[in-house]
Design an enzyme around this catalytic site. Structure first.
Site, PDB file in Angstrom:
ATOM      1  N   ASP A  97       2.746   3.627   2.696  1.00  0.00           N
ATOM      2  CA  ASP A  97       2.784   3.187   1.044  1.00  0.00           C
ATOM      3  C   ASP A  97       3.771   1.759   0.949  1.00  0.00           C
ATOM      4  O   ASP A  97       3.912   1.474   1.175  1.00  0.00           O
ATOM      5  CB  ASP A  97       3.443   4.547   0.584  1.00  0.00           C
ATOM      6  CG  ASP A  97       3.125   5.801   1.520  1.00  0.00           C
ATOM      7  OD1 ASP A  97       2.201   5.937   1.175  1.00  0.00           O
ATOM      8  OD2 ASP A  97       3.974   7.047   1.672  1.00  0.00           O
ATOM      9  N   ARG A  98       2.614   1.724  -0.762  1.00  0.00           N
ATOM     10  CA  ARG A  98       3.634   0.539  -1.034  1.00  0.00           C
ATOM     11  C   ARG A  98       5.005   0.200  -0.765  1.00  0.00           C
ATOM     12  O   ARG A  98       5.221  -0.918  -0.585  1.00  0.00           O
ATOM     13  CB  ARG A  98       3.111   0.040  -2.260  1.00  0.00           C
ATOM     14  CG  ARG A  98       3.298  -1.256  -3.313  1.00  0.00           C
ATOM     15  CD  ARG A  98       2.711  -0.666  -4.518  1.00  0.00           C
ATOM     16  NE  ARG A  98       3.950  -0.525  -4.925  1.00  0.00           N
ATOM     17  CZ  ARG A  98       4.191  -0.599  -6.176  1.00  0.00           C
ATOM     18  NH1 ARG A  98       3.699  -1.988  -6.932  1.00  0.00           N
ATOM     19  NH2 ARG A  98       5.173  -0.182  -7.015  1.00  0.00           N
TER      20      ARG A  98
END
Length: 272
Positions: A97-98
């Site tokens: 995830d970012r």
């Protein structure tokens, strides 16, 4: 009906106004854009391991693995920094995830990409994460969380949520966890996801009543024990997988970043 209008008709029937366009970055031999020197230096500073077949990166929080909202930097495009004379770039094997930091595995050759892709499909990868959570009283010392998950899209955002096992879109999900330390306000938790569902660890811990600190999307706290939480406090610490050169099981690790270390020190949690 001309070939063109027939094609257009089929596109309309499938609910699309036009056939999907392949993006330039889908072509492994065509760089979408030159990577600025400052970004090249930045991505090189993330390398934690390299040999003839693979590279390991310690991705910072806030950098997308691929694509990403509103374009901008992502690690996949930044792989053009390491473009080969053949015109190929190294390929990401998985994503984070970012806002999650930590270890990302990249393959440097087509055979390594293929080998690792197959290893991932047969679940030969083991992943270890560290998370700082609030409401530590809701977590036992250790356990396995098995809430099934559904993916949901709201506007351009994708979410995961816990759903009934008999829901038509339900996906099985399993996260093993162990509490490594706790205070009245927080706990440091080691998580090992046995499946790879979207936002799995984040949703599983939130459902237990102990959301990850800084996880605004799933109810995470923005301060813990009087200390400000500056980001999603989730870090991919370790990745174990079969090495493509046949040497057997191999492990990559990514040091815990300073911002997580600082928060843990401020609230009295000892990192392993």
């Amino acid at each position: 009906m001309s070939k063109h209008s027939h094609h257009h008709q089929k596109a309309l029937e499938s609910g699309r106004s036009r056939p999907p366009q392949k993006s330039k970055s889908d072509n492994p031999r065509k760089a979408p854009k030159a990577i600025p020197e400052a970004d090249q230096a930045w991505v090189k500073s993330m390398i934690v391991y390299e040999d003839a077949d693979i590279m390991g990166f310690n991705k910072p929080s806030g950098l997308s693995s691929q694509g990403g909202r509103g374009g901008g930097n992502n690690l996949d495009d930044m792989m053009w920094t390491f473009v080969k004379p053949s015109g190929r770039r190294p390929m990401l094997i998985h994503r984070l995830d970012r806002d999650t930091s930590g270890i990302l595995l990249v393959a440097k050759t087509q055979p390594a990409t293929s080998y690792l892709g197959k290893a991932m499909i047969r679940r030969a990868f083991a992943k270890t994460y560290l998370a700082v959570v609030s409401n530590p009283q809701n977590l036992p010392e250790s356990g396995v969380i098995t809430f099934p998950l559904c993916r949901e899209e709201i506007g351009r955002e994708a979410y995961s949520r816990v759903c009934a096992a008999d829901h038509p879109d339900a996906q099985s999900a399993e996260t093993a966890f162990q509490v490594l330390g706790r205070t009245d306000d927080a706990a440091l938790v080691r998580c090992e996801p046995h499946t790879g569902r979207m936002h799995q660890i984040r949703v599983h811990l939130a459902e237990m009543g102990s959301p990850i600190a800084g996880d605004v999307r799933y109810g995470g706290a923005l301060s813990l024990g009087g200390a400000a939480v500056t980001r999603l406090m989730l870090h991919a610490l370790r990745l174990t997988f079969p090495h493509p050169d046949g040497r057997g099981e191999f492990m990559l690790e990514a040091t815990v970043p300073d911002d997580i270390g600082k928060l843990c020190r401020e609230i009295g949690l000892d990192l392993p």
